[in-house]
Each structure stands twice: as structure tokens, then as C-alpha cells.
Design a protein around this motif. Structure first.
Motif, PDB file in Angstrom:
ATOM      1  N   GLU A 183     -22.787  26.989 -40.571  1.00 28.62           N
ATOM      2  CA  GLU A 183     -22.612  25.962 -41.604  1.00 28.62           C
ATOM      3  C   GLU A 183     -22.705  24.569 -40.992  1.00 28.62           C
ATOM      4  OE1 GLU A 183     -19.685  27.492 -44.656  1.00 28.62           O
ATOM      5  OE2 GLU A 183     -19.238  25.325 -44.704  1.00 28.62           O
ATOM      6  N   GLY A 184     -23.431  23.701 -41.673  1.00 27.60           N
ATOM      7  CA  GLY A 184     -23.490  22.304 -41.239  1.00 27.60           C
ATOM      8  C   GLY A 184     -24.582  22.012 -40.221  1.00 27.60           C
ATOM      9  N   LEU A 185     -25.330  23.031 -39.815  1.00 24.64           N
ATOM     10  CA  LEU A 185     -26.402  22.825 -38.830  1.00 24.64           C
ATOM     11  C   LEU A 185     -27.729  22.585 -39.566  1.00 24.64           C
ATOM     12  CD1 LEU A 185     -27.296  22.858 -35.825  1.00 24.64           C
ATOM     13  CD2 LEU A 185     -27.546  25.331 -36.016  1.00 24.64           C
ATOM     14  N   SER A 186     -28.357  21.454 -39.321  1.00 31.46           N
ATOM     15  CA  SER A 186     -29.631  21.154 -39.992  1.00 31.46           C
ATOM     16  C   SER A 186     -30.755  21.949 -39.342  1.00 31.46           C
ATOM     17  CB  SER A 186     -29.946  19.653 -39.886  1.00 31.46           C
ATOM     18  OG  SER A 186     -30.316  19.335 -38.551  1.00 31.46           O
ATOM     19  N   GLU A 187     -31.803  22.141 -40.116  1.00 29.37           N
ATOM     20  CA  GLU A 187     -32.980  22.876 -39.623  1.00 29.37           C
ATOM     21  C   GLU A 187     -33.570  22.171 -38.402  1.00 29.37           C
ATOM     22  OE1 GLU A 187     -35.156  26.220 -39.935  1.00 29.37           O
ATOM     23  OE2 GLU A 187     -33.976  25.691 -41.712  1.00 29.37           O
ATOM     24  N   GLU A 188     -33.602  20.858 -38.443  1.00 24.58           N
ATOM     25  CA  GLU A 188     -34.199  20.078 -37.357  1.00 24.58           C
ATOM     26  C   GLU A 188     -33.402  20.215 -36.054  1.00 24.58           C
ATOM     27  OE1 GLU A 188     -34.508  15.934 -38.264  1.00 24.58           O
ATOM     28  OE2 GLU A 188     -35.463  15.477 -36.339  1.00 24.58           O
ATOM     29  N   LYS A 189     -32.089  20.045 -36.168  1.00 20.99           N
ATOM     30  CA  LYS A 189     -31.226  20.175 -34.989  1.00 20.99           C
ATOM     31  C   LYS A 189     -31.264  21.613 -34.466  1.00 20.99           C
ATOM     32  CE  LYS A 189     -28.874  17.619 -33.121  1.00 20.99           C
ATOM     33  NZ  LYS A 189     -29.101  16.923 -31.816  1.00 20.99           N
ATOM     34  N   PHE A 190     -31.279  22.569 -35.385  1.00 20.59           N
ATOM     35  CA  PHE A 190     -31.359  23.976 -34.979  1.00 20.59           C
ATOM     36  C   PHE A 190     -32.610  24.236 -34.145  1.00 20.59           C
ATOM     37  CE2 PHE A 190     -33.242  28.175 -36.030  1.00 20.59           C
ATOM     38  CZ  PHE A 190     -32.382  28.955 -35.281  1.00 20.59           C
ATOM     39  N   ASN A 191     -33.757  23.755 -34.625  1.00 27.03           N
ATOM     40  CA  ASN A 191     -35.001  23.987 -33.879  1.00 27.03           C
ATOM     41  C   ASN A 191     -34.962  23.340 -32.500  1.00 27.03           C
ATOM     42  OD1 ASN A 191     -36.266  25.621 -35.794  1.00 27.03           O
ATOM     43  ND2 ASN A 191     -36.961  23.847 -36.975  1.00 27.03           N
ATOM     44  N   GLU A 192     -34.374  22.167 -32.427  1.00 23.20           N
ATOM     45  CA  GLU A 192     -34.251  21.463 -31.144  1.00 23.20           C
ATOM     46  C   GLU A 192     -33.383  22.276 -30.167  1.00 23.20           C
ATOM     47  OE1 GLU A 192     -32.462  17.510 -31.545  1.00 23.20           O
ATOM     48  OE2 GLU A 192     -31.554  17.843 -29.560  1.00 23.20           O
ATOM     49  N   LEU A 193     -32.241  22.748 -30.661  1.00 24.13           N
ATOM     50  CA  LEU A 193     -31.322  23.482 -29.781  1.00 24.13           C
ATOM     51  C   LEU A 193     -31.877  24.861 -29.407  1.00 24.13           C
ATOM     52  CD1 LEU A 193     -27.847  22.632 -31.397  1.00 24.13           C
ATOM     53  CD2 LEU A 193     -29.057  21.425 -29.555  1.00 24.13           C
TER      54      LEU A 193
END
Lengths: 121, 121
Positions: A83-93
Motif C-alpha cells: 500500500e502506498g507504493l507508486s508504480e514509478e517508485k516500484f519500478n525504480e526499486l
């Protein structure tokens, strides 16, 4: 830190046919999948978020060349609930974990191309 | 050929403390020890000899650098019993197996220096 301890049975059948024991290719896949999940979990936690689940599989392909058999491809497939994780940040991580986890770094420069499929559920 | 299937439990404790489960470092060590033994067995058989036993352990050292944790050393220790195998031929084959086994080739070029201690019993 030294580790030694895992003892697993494997045979010609479990490696090249369909025996029930494990084999080196499964072990290197399991190592990378596990390490990747742990590393990604740490990166997400570092953003102040708390992942509900991270599930990663590794598909290891054994090919060969003039020297002999070689592992030519490893596909990591990870599915994350957070919860709270954006698609963009997820892809980066997800990409950073693939580059930086210690097992990925062990395999980098060797025979295998490592691919990543990352899905935020 | 695709492999997937090994599922082993590991936790923060089993990786960085002294839990009972396995961890990625043990798995990569077990993979290389197993693959090395299998490959050396094939090389010895290729000389028309029949090894009585091949036992290989892998000692995996986890260190770190600016990027994060990394596996910096793997020591393979192998003990072989084989009638009719000369010390010279044994050393040649033991070294060849270290260079050519598919798991060694997967790790080559990565973060780990791989050392070999080979003993003909």
C-alpha cells in the motif's frame, strides 16, 4: 562471515531428467530469488513503506557452447503487494534490487543474462 | 531446459545470525560444490577411471563495499578417492573442473574470487 551448511541431494536424474531432488541450477535460482526479495523488501522499507508480500520466482535456462554446458539466462519474476507504493517508485526499486543484491552481483559478468519481470499487485 | 522448484525457508536470522534455515549464500555454495563434484567426476570418468568418492565443500564469505553486501570469496575444498589416478592428472582435472563447470562459469567475472583446495586421498 562464513556460511557452510546446506546439504541437498541431487543426482544425474534430478539435474538432466526429472528426478525429485534438487540440482545446482535450482539452487542458484532459489538463491537469487530469495536474495532479490530480501533486498527489494529492504529498499521498500527504506521508503517508509511496509510491503505486505513479495514473491519472486527464478527460471533458470541451461544451454551450452564449445566449452560445455552453461547457464545462459535467468528470468526473475516478482510480484509485490504494498500500500502506498507508486508504480514509478516500484519500478525504480525493483530495478535497483536486481542490480545491487549480492547474488545478482555474484552472477554479473558471468554466462547468464538476467531478466526481470516486476508486477505491483 | 528450464528449472524451477526448490523452495527453502530463510529469514533474516538464518542469513545474518545463526538461524536454522538456509540462506542465499549457502545455496550458491551448495550449487557450486555440487556442480564441481559432478563435473570433476565426468572428467575423471573420461580418463577411463572410476572415482570411488568425490566430496566437495564450499565456504562462502560475505563482505561489503559502497554499493552494499557482496560475496567476495568462495573456497572450494574437494577430496577425491580414485584408484589409478596420478597426482599430476588429478591436479590438472581438478583445476579444469573449477574453470569449466557451469556454476563456476556463472560466477566468473562477478564479485567473488574462487579458490580451490584439492586433495587426492
Amino acid at each position: 562471515m562464513n556460511f557452510t551448511g546446506y546439504q541437498g541431494a541431487f543426482t544425474f536424474a534430478s539435474r538432466f531428467e526429472s528426478g525429485e531432488e534438487t540440482n545446482p541450477e535450482e539452487l542458484v535460482g532459489a538463491a537469487q530469488a530469495g536474495c532479490y526479495s530480501m533486498f527489494l523488501s529492504a529498499l521498500i522499507s527504506g521508503e517508509g513503506l511496509n510491503p505486505e508480500s513479495i514473491e519472486t520466482d527464478a527460471f533458470v535456462s541451461l544451454g551450452g557452447d564449445d566449452i560445455g554446458p552453461k547457464i545462459d539466462n535467468i528470468k526473475l519474476s516478482t510480484k509485490v503487494k504494498c500500500e502506498g507504493l507508486s508504480e514509478e517508485k516500484f519500478n525504480e526499486l525493483a530495478q535497483a534490487a536486481k542490480e545491487k543484491c549480492p547474488i545478482s552481483r555474484l552472477y554479473a559478468g558471468g554466462t547468464a543474462a538476467v531478466e526481470l519481470e516486476a508486477e505491483l499487485l
